[in-house]
Write an enzyme that holds these catalytic residues in place. Structure first.
Site, PDB file in Angstrom:
ATOM      1  N   SER A 141      48.645  51.904  20.311  1.00  0.00           N
ATOM      2  CA  SER A 141      48.582  52.192  18.883  1.00  0.00           C
ATOM      3  C   SER A 141      49.674  53.190  18.521  1.00  0.00           C
ATOM      4  CB  SER A 141      47.209  52.791  18.534  1.00  0.00           C
ATOM      5  OG  SER A 141      47.170  53.319  17.224  1.00  0.00           O
ATOM      6  N   TYR A 154      39.879  58.236  19.366  1.00  0.00           N
ATOM      7  CA  TYR A 154      40.736  57.043  19.302  1.00  0.00           C
ATOM      8  C   TYR A 154      42.094  57.312  19.943  1.00  0.00           C
ATOM      9  CZ  TYR A 154      42.973  52.888  17.344  1.00  0.00           C
ATOM     10  OH  TYR A 154      43.634  51.693  17.197  1.00  0.00           O
TER      11      TYR A 154
END
Length: 269
Positions: A141, A154
């Site tokens: 990401s 995350y």
């Protein structure tokens, strides 16, 4: 990497980037083993892949389940006879600061986003090694490049995917298996809308955070899928998807500690 006639396993194929990657691979003549916990979304992807003429199989899979992951290679080999490409895309989101996120929620996210990648790689690596040209593709990401506040869980999971991918690439150097790590920026998928919200978080604050996340998700997943698959064809070790990911990577490189002071002005609600 010549993709025509290859067999690719794609997790999280029921929507978003996973579906887009699957369709891009299908258009290049790949056969596909599509996996997702969302059976309805999986069937819809299968229908779209079917319209390209590409052979495919559907596999209901929870990447957090050791048993289901261990059983998957046998199902894929029964359907396709080989595996050349593994795309570890399945993932979830969880908003909230470290102190707001419970231990159970933190572990839930890591089981899917990181341990799922490790389990899938462990399960399929022997079969990838058996081929003449193979690749593991792990989706990290933008938050595997930078670590904004409110994304402790995350970001931890996506940095872990990045570190695992880089070390694995070095370990497999000289073999017929390559490793690619992908850092998508703001891709317009449902991940922000479906993100788990910590218990007790003020509803107005939760809505504000989701609205901010939606604001930053601009790139169509179809475009992201094409960028990723073109990178696979070129055997790229790292793929940055979107201008935001490229800028973040550059700023973090030159300002590894102070980058957030430069970036946060652009993400204010």
């Amino acid at each position: 990497m010549k993709l025509h006639g290859r067999v690719a396993v794609v997790t999280g194929a029921g929507s978003g980037i996973g579906r887009a990657v699957a369709l891009s691979l299908a258009r290049r003549g790949c056969r596909l083993a599509l996996a997702d916990i969302d059976e309805q979304g999986l069937r819809q992807t299968g229908e779209q892949v079917g319209r390209t003429g590409a052979g495919h199989s559907l596999h209901r899979l929870d990447v957090a389940s050791r048993e289901q992951v261990r059983a998957l290679p046998a199902g894929v080999l029964a359907a396709h006879g080989r595996v050349d490409l593994l795309v570890n895309n399945a993932g979830v989101a969880l908003g909230g600061t470290f102190e707001q996120v419970s231990e159970d929620d933190f572990d839930w996210l890591m089981e899917i986003n990181f341990h799922g990648v490790v389990r899938m790689t462990r399960a399929f690596l022997p079969h990838l090694r058996a081929g003449d040209d193979a690749r593991v593709v792990n989706i990290s990401s933008l938050y595997g490049l930078i670590s904004p506040p409110g994304q402790a869980a995350y970001s931890a999971s996506k940095f872990a995917v990045r570190g695992f991918s880089n070390a694995l690439r070095h370990e497999l150097e000289g073999s017929r298996v390559g490793v690619t790590v992908v850092h998508p920026g703001g891709v317009s998928t449902s991940i922000a809308r479906s993100a788990r919200v910590p218990a007790g978080l003020d509803p107005d604050e939760a809505r504000r955070r989701k609205a901010l996340s939606e604001k930053l998700l601009r790139m169509p997943p179809e475009k992201a899928g094409e960028i990723i698959v073109r990178g696979i064809e070129r055997r790229k070790a790292r793929i940055l998807v979107g201008t935001d990911a490229k800028i973040a990577a550059l700023i973090e490189r030159f300002f590894p500690v102070a980058y957030w002071k430069l970036l946060k002005k652009g993400v204010q609600p």
